[in-house]
Design a protein around this motif. Structure first.
Motif, PDB file in Angstrom:
ATOM      1  N   LYS A 237       0.829  -1.203   0.000  1.00  0.00           N
ATOM      2  CA  LYS A 237       0.000   0.000   0.000  1.00  0.00           C
ATOM      3  C   LYS A 237       0.864   1.254   0.000  1.00  0.00           C
ATOM      4  O   LYS A 237       0.585   2.229  -0.718  1.00  0.00           O
ATOM      5  N   PHE A 238       1.930   1.234   0.796  1.00  0.00           N
ATOM      6  CA  PHE A 238       2.849   2.373   0.827  1.00  0.00           C
ATOM      7  C   PHE A 238       3.583   2.505  -0.506  1.00  0.00           C
ATOM      8  O   PHE A 238       3.846   3.621  -0.965  1.00  0.00           O
ATOM      9  N   ALA A 239       3.907   1.381  -1.130  1.00  0.00           N
ATOM     10  CA  ALA A 239       4.582   1.421  -2.432  1.00  0.00           C
ATOM     11  C   ALA A 239       3.683   2.054  -3.495  1.00  0.00           C
ATOM     12  O   ALA A 239       4.148   2.873  -4.307  1.00  0.00           O
ATOM     13  N   LEU A 240       2.391   1.715  -3.491  1.00  0.00           N
ATOM     14  CA  LEU A 240       1.458   2.329  -4.447  1.00  0.00           C
ATOM     15  C   LEU A 240       1.340   3.832  -4.209  1.00  0.00           C
ATOM     16  O   LEU A 240       1.306   4.631  -5.155  1.00  0.00           O
ATOM     17  N   TYR A 241       1.272   4.219  -2.940  1.00  0.00           N
ATOM     18  CA  TYR A 241       1.222   5.642  -2.593  1.00  0.00           C
ATOM     19  C   TYR A 241       2.475   6.374  -3.089  1.00  0.00           C
ATOM     20  O   TYR A 241       2.401   7.477  -3.625  1.00  0.00           O
ATOM     21  N   GLN A 242       3.648   5.734  -2.950  1.00  0.00           N
ATOM     22  CA  GLN A 242       4.893   6.335  -3.407  1.00  0.00           C
ATOM     23  C   GLN A 242       4.932   6.440  -4.930  1.00  0.00           C
ATOM     24  O   GLN A 242       5.424   7.431  -5.489  1.00  0.00           O
ATOM     25  N   PHE A 243       4.422   5.432  -5.611  1.00  0.00           N
ATOM     26  CA  PHE A 243       4.387   5.467  -7.078  1.00  0.00           C
ATOM     27  C   PHE A 243       3.532   6.636  -7.578  1.00  0.00           C
ATOM     28  O   PHE A 243       3.916   7.341  -8.519  1.00  0.00           O
ATOM     29  N   ILE A 244       2.370   6.831  -6.963  1.00  0.00           N
ATOM     30  CA  ILE A 244       1.517   7.947  -7.371  1.00  0.00           C
ATOM     31  C   ILE A 244       2.223   9.266  -7.133  1.00  0.00           C
ATOM     32  O   ILE A 244       2.173  10.187  -7.974  1.00  0.00           O
ATOM     33  N   LEU A 245       2.898   9.380  -5.999  1.00  0.00           N
ATOM     34  CA  LEU A 245       3.632  10.610  -5.678  1.00  0.00           C
ATOM     35  C   LEU A 245       4.713  10.888  -6.709  1.00  0.00           C
ATOM     36  O   LEU A 245       4.830  12.010  -7.235  1.00  0.00           O
ATOM     37  N   ILE A 246       5.520   9.877  -7.026  1.00  0.00           N
ATOM     38  CA  ILE A 246       6.631  10.066  -7.965  1.00  0.00           C
ATOM     39  C   ILE A 246       6.125  10.377  -9.365  1.00  0.00           C
ATOM     40  O   ILE A 246       6.618  11.296 -10.032  1.00  0.00           O
ATOM     41  N   LEU A 247       5.128   9.642  -9.815  1.00  0.00           N
ATOM     42  CA  LEU A 247       4.636   9.832 -11.183  1.00  0.00           C
ATOM     43  C   LEU A 247       3.914  11.158 -11.340  1.00  0.00           C
ATOM     44  O   LEU A 247       4.047  11.835 -12.370  1.00  0.00           O
ATOM     45  N   ASN A 248       3.143  11.550 -10.333  1.00  0.00           N
ATOM     46  CA  ASN A 248       2.344  12.766 -10.453  1.00  0.00           C
ATOM     47  C   ASN A 248       3.166  14.034 -10.245  1.00  0.00           C
ATOM     48  O   ASN A 248       2.804  15.088 -10.758  1.00  0.00           O
ATOM     49  N   HIS A 249       4.264  13.943  -9.492  1.00  0.00           N
ATOM     50  CA  HIS A 249       5.057  15.132  -9.202  1.00  0.00           C
ATOM     51  C   HIS A 249       6.420  15.114  -9.890  1.00  0.00           C
ATOM     52  O   HIS A 249       6.721  16.002 -10.696  1.00  0.00           O
ATOM     53  N   LEU A 250       7.223  14.089  -9.605  1.00  0.00           N
ATOM     54  CA  LEU A 250       8.581  14.077 -10.137  1.00  0.00           C
ATOM     55  C   LEU A 250       8.596  13.886 -11.648  1.00  0.00           C
ATOM     56  O   LEU A 250       9.308  14.596 -12.361  1.00  0.00           O
ATOM     57  N   GLN A 251       7.828  12.930 -12.141  1.00  0.00           N
ATOM     58  CA  GLN A 251       7.786  12.707 -13.582  1.00  0.00           C
ATOM     59  C   GLN A 251       7.291  13.944 -14.320  1.00  0.00           C
ATOM     60  O   GLN A 251       7.875  14.354 -15.331  1.00  0.00           O
ATOM     61  N   ALA A 252       6.221  14.560 -13.806  1.00  0.00           N
ATOM     62  CA  ALA A 252       5.684  15.762 -14.451  1.00  0.00           C
ATOM     63  C   ALA A 252       6.693  16.908 -14.418  1.00  0.00           C
ATOM     64  O   ALA A 252       6.833  17.654 -15.402  1.00  0.00           O
ATOM     65  N   ALA A 253       7.417  17.056 -13.294  1.00  0.00           N
ATOM     66  CA  ALA A 253       8.401  18.130 -13.192  1.00  0.00           C
ATOM     67  C   ALA A 253       9.534  17.930 -14.193  1.00  0.00           C
ATOM     68  O   ALA A 253       9.986  18.889 -14.845  1.00  0.00           O
ATOM     69  N   ILE A 254      10.011  16.694 -14.358  1.00  0.00           N
ATOM     70  CA  ILE A 254      11.100  16.426 -15.300  1.00  0.00           C
ATOM     71  C   ILE A 254      10.669  16.724 -16.733  1.00  0.00           C
ATOM     72  O   ILE A 254      11.402  17.371 -17.505  1.00  0.00           O
ATOM     73  N   ILE A 255       9.466  16.282 -17.099  1.00  0.00           N
ATOM     74  CA  ILE A 255       8.990  16.531 -18.471  1.00  0.00           C
ATOM     75  C   ILE A 255       8.785  18.024 -18.703  1.00  0.00           C
ATOM     76  O   ILE A 255       9.111  18.547 -19.785  1.00  0.00           O
ATOM     77  N   ASN A 256       8.275  18.749 -17.714  1.00  0.00           N
ATOM     78  CA  ASN A 256       8.083  20.194 -17.875  1.00  0.00           C
ATOM     79  C   ASN A 256       9.413  20.921 -18.038  1.00  0.00           C
ATOM     80  O   ASN A 256       9.524  21.861 -18.843  1.00  0.00           O
ATOM     81  N   ILE A 257      10.440  20.491 -17.298  1.00  0.00           N
ATOM     82  CA  ILE A 257      11.753  21.117 -17.446  1.00  0.00           C
ATOM     83  C   ILE A 257      12.317  20.853 -18.837  1.00  0.00           C
ATOM     84  O   ILE A 257      12.872  21.754 -19.489  1.00  0.00           O
ATOM     85  N   LEU A 258      12.190  19.624 -19.314  1.00  0.00           N
ATOM     86  CA  LEU A 258      12.656  19.308 -20.667  1.00  0.00           C
ATOM     87  C   LEU A 258      11.909  20.114 -21.723  1.00  0.00           C
ATOM     88  O   LEU A 258      12.495  20.550 -22.715  1.00  0.00           O
ATOM     89  N   ALA A 259      10.612  20.320 -21.504  1.00  0.00           N
ATOM     90  CA  ALA A 259       9.829  21.096 -22.462  1.00  0.00           C
ATOM     91  C   ALA A 259      10.231  22.562 -22.449  1.00  0.00           C
ATOM     92  O   ALA A 259      10.323  23.205 -23.502  1.00  0.00           O
ATOM     93  N   MET A 260      10.467  23.127 -21.260  1.00  0.00           N
ATOM     94  CA  MET A 260      10.851  24.531 -21.180  1.00  0.00           C
ATOM     95  C   MET A 260      12.237  24.786 -21.765  1.00  0.00           C
ATOM     96  O   MET A 260      12.524  25.871 -22.271  1.00  0.00           O
ATOM     97  N   GLN A 261      13.107  23.767 -21.741  1.00  0.00           N
ATOM     98  CA  GLN A 261      14.428  23.881 -22.357  1.00  0.00           C
ATOM     99  C   GLN A 261      14.395  23.540 -23.851  1.00  0.00           C
ATOM    100  O   GLN A 261      15.445  23.479 -24.486  1.00  0.00           O
ATOM    101  N   ARG A 262      13.207  23.306 -24.386  1.00  0.00           N
ATOM    102  CA  ARG A 262      12.990  22.968 -25.803  1.00  0.00           C
ATOM    103  C   ARG A 262      13.660  21.648 -26.190  1.00  0.00           C
ATOM    104  O   ARG A 262      13.903  21.423 -27.389  1.00  0.00           O
ATOM    105  N   ILE A 263      13.995  20.799 -25.204  1.00  0.00           N
ATOM    106  CA  ILE A 263      14.491  19.469 -25.535  1.00  0.00           C
ATOM    107  C   ILE A 263      13.369  18.640 -26.142  1.00  0.00           C
ATOM    108  O   ILE A 263      13.605  17.813 -27.027  1.00  0.00           O
ATOM    109  N   ILE A 264      12.160  18.845 -25.634  1.00  0.00           N
ATOM    110  CA  ILE A 264      10.971  18.290 -26.281  1.00  0.00           C
ATOM    111  C   ILE A 264      10.530  19.299 -27.334  1.00  0.00           C
ATOM    112  O   ILE A 264      10.100  20.399 -26.997  1.00  0.00           O
TER     113      ILE A 264
END
Length: 339
Positions: A237-264
């Motif tokens: 249960k804690f692992a699922l909670y951690q996965f949601i946290l990482i995917l919803n925050h860290l993954q989104a932040a990384i993709i947004n940074i790549l987009a703002m740097q025009r890498i995407i």
């Protein structure tokens, strides 16, 4: 010249302009793109149907004192999938859908802490079980490297501070969302403008600090109760909670940074930043769909009931008082050797 004649290249779309309207986006999709839209929308619908069925099961089978917190936690993945699907269909709503998902998950962080307390039988039973215990506060995400920190006694006051640590985020995140929308209407807040002169960088930094403070009490409590609640599947249960946290925050932040740097790169009618948000939404729909299905399996597993603290104390006393003579590793239930 050739791109202008064909109408396939819009220089302003590759700048920092607004995302396109949904009509423009749908008209630009080819057949595989439309098929992907249909599949992702179907995934979102199935995730919501699975959650509704799971909520009905929880309402029938789970005791009332911990029913609501488990429903809140199970709703995290379907809600994020739904907001991502809306943002995918209506690109200009991305800021509002992201805010809604972030506010909901801020409440889920507090609910997860409360679920661990309730799974131990409530605050009173938790204090009885760990009346001589100590919290290990040298844990992530704040103090995982500070091993010299002393352990803190488990008391009513320390439980209050742990609950306050998660509650502050559940309370302040909607307040910051409201402030961001007010500043956006006045032109002072732009989602992808992270310059020091803009309000977005300062609000995001403040939200990041509050997030770390909120995650710390959950990690402290999990370290304390994971052995006791192992039979209640607290680790998956804690692992699922951690996965949601990482995917919803860290993954989104990384993709947004790549987009703002025009890498995407941009893909008209989507600018680089809008395309980054578009990719994040599609990934989140697929990931939250899988997490919804896994959560249904994890939260439906039969779990054992914890013994009352009095029974545990009596059993330990009986074990201490009963002399046991071990002969060749064989001992009867009454403590006598087996011949």
């Amino acid at each position: 010249m050739e791109g202008e004649a064909n109408g396939t290249l819009h220089p302003e779309s590759c700048g920092s302009g607004q995302p396109p309207y949904s009509r423009e986006l749908l008209q630009s999709l080819d057949l595989p793109g439309r098929f992907l839209f249909a599949v992702l929308t179907l995934m979102t619908l199935i995730a919501n149907l699975v959650f509704i069925e799971e909520a009905a099961y929880i309402y029938r089978r789970i005791p009332s004192f911990k029913r609501s917190v488990i429903i809140w936690i199970n709703a995290a993945a379907p809600v994020i999938a739904t907001t991502s699907c809306i943002g995918m269909w209506i690109p200009r709503s991305t800021m509002f859908t992201d805010f809604t998902a972030a506010v909901f998950f801020a409440i889920v962080i507090h609910k997860f802490l409360m679920m661990m307390i309730k799974e131990c039988g409530g605050q009173k039973l938790l204090l009885k079980r760990f009346e001589n215990g100590h919290f290990k506060i040298s844990t992530g995400p704040c103090c995982c490297c500070c091993l010299c920190l002393p352990r803190v006694r488990i008391t009513r006051r320390t439980l209050f501070w742990l609950k306050l640590g998660t509650f502050q985020f559940a309370f302040l995140r909607p307040v910051l969302m409201f402030l961001s929308i007010v500043l956006w209407t006045n032109g002072n807040y732009t989602l992808y403008n992270l310059s020091p002169k803009g309000a977005a960088i300062w609000i995001n930094c403040f939200v990041g600090v509050l997030t770390i403070i909120a995650l710390w009490p959950v990690a402290i409590m999990f370290q304390q109760v994971r052995t006791l609640l192992n039979c209640k599947k607290i680790i998956p249960k804690f692992a699922l909670y951690q996965f949601i946290l990482i995917l919803n925050h860290l993954q989104a932040a990384i993709i947004n940074i790549l987009a703002m740097q025009r890498i995407i790169p941009c893909a008209p009618p989507l600018s680089s930043s809008a395309r980054g948000a578009y990719m994040t939404q599609q990934l989140l729909i697929m990931e939250m769909f899988l997490i919804t299905l896994i959560s249904r399996v994890v939260y439906r597993r039969r779990s054992c009931e914890l013994e009352p603290p009095e029974c545990m104390a009596e059993e330990s006393e009986a074990n201490k008082q009963t002399p046991k003579i071990i002969l060749n590793g064989a001992v009867n239930e009454d403590g006598l050797p087996r011949f």
